[in-house]
Design a protein around this motif. Structure first.
Motif, short mmCIF file in Angstrom:
data_model
loop_
_atom_site.label_atom_id
_atom_site.label_comp_id
_atom_site.label_asym_id
_atom_site.label_seq_id
_atom_site.Cartn_x
_atom_site.Cartn_y
_atom_site.Cartn_z
N UNK A 1 0.87 -1.17 0.00
CA UNK A 1 0.00 0.00 0.00
C UNK A 1 0.91 1.22 0.00
N UNK A 2 0.71 2.10 -0.99
CA UNK A 2 1.57 3.27 -1.17
C UNK A 2 0.72 4.51 -1.39
N UNK B 1 -3.14 10.70 -10.51
CA UNK B 1 -3.89 9.45 -10.61
C UNK B 1 -5.40 9.62 -10.39
N UNK B 2 -5.85 10.83 -10.09
CA UNK B 2 -7.27 11.03 -9.80
C UNK B 2 -8.19 10.52 -10.91
N UNK B 3 -7.91 10.79 -12.19
CA UNK B 3 -8.81 10.24 -13.23
C UNK B 3 -8.89 8.71 -13.18
N UNK B 4 -7.76 8.04 -12.99
CA UNK B 4 -7.76 6.57 -12.91
C UNK B 4 -8.50 6.11 -11.65
N UNK C 1 1.95 -1.17 -12.39
CA UNK C 1 1.78 0.12 -11.74
C UNK C 1 0.36 0.66 -11.77
N UNK C 2 -0.57 -0.07 -12.40
CA UNK C 2 -1.97 0.37 -12.44
C UNK C 2 -2.61 0.18 -11.06
N UNK C 3 -3.41 1.15 -10.66
CA UNK C 3 -4.06 1.09 -9.35
C UNK C 3 -5.11 -0.02 -9.34
N UNK D 1 -10.83 -2.60 -7.50
CA UNK D 1 -11.22 -2.95 -8.87
C UNK D 1 -11.98 -4.28 -8.85
N UNK D 2 -13.12 -4.35 -9.53
CA UNK D 2 -13.94 -5.57 -9.48
C UNK D 2 -13.19 -6.84 -9.85
#
Length: 151
Positions: free
Chosen positions: A5-6, A12-15, A61-63, A80-81
């Motif tokens: 957890x970082x 990154x707000x849009x993602x 690196x994707x959230x 993420x589902x």
């Protein structure tokens, strides 16, 4: 081994808003399409900036999930589902409690999966509101860590 957890960044707000939408669509079947469209820009443009954010990421690196805490309260926790059941929510909650000093959370009453998730991790219902913070008809359960309340 739990996922790392970082901190999350404003870039990154849009993602994060896209992940929020996907998670809401998968878990909040009671939320109308109009309300998803109403809330998403608020999440992206206001709510994310109002909390301390931590996230998990995949190998690229994707959230994959995020938690936001303000004033000792978990304001948001979404995964993420396609990552449900992989320990991401548990890792984010542990970070919120152990690192960000969170002791309470409001959960949509209709989201039984989330209510059960928090109960399994030591939270108890301590109150209820018939409307959400914006006055919409989404009842909230106020939950807190059991050891934080007397009686």
């Amino acid at each position: 081994m739990p996922p790392a957890v970082t901190p999350a960044s404003s870039e990154e707000y849009p993602a994060l808003a896209d992940l929020w939408e996907a998670s809401v669509r998968a878990t909040h079947h009671f939320v109308s399409e109009a309300d998803i469209r109403f809330f998403k820009p608020l999440v992206r443009d206001a709510y994310l900036a109002a909390v301390t954010l931590r996230c998990t990421r995949d190998a690229s690196g994707a959230v994959t999930g995020f938690v936001g805490v303000a004033g000792g309260k978990i304001e948001m926790l979404f995964v993420a589902p396609d990552r449900f059941g992989q320990g991401i929510g548990s890792a984010l909650l542990a970070c919120a409690v152990e690192t960000l000093d969170a002791t309470c959370v409001d959960v949509n009453e209709q989201n039984g999966r989330a209510v059960a998730f928090y109960k399994r991790r030591g939270f108890a219902v301590v109150g209820r509101s018939p409307l959400d913070a914006l006055g919409k008809a989404y009842p909230l359960l106020h939950m807190a860590l059991k050891y934080c309340h007397k009686g």
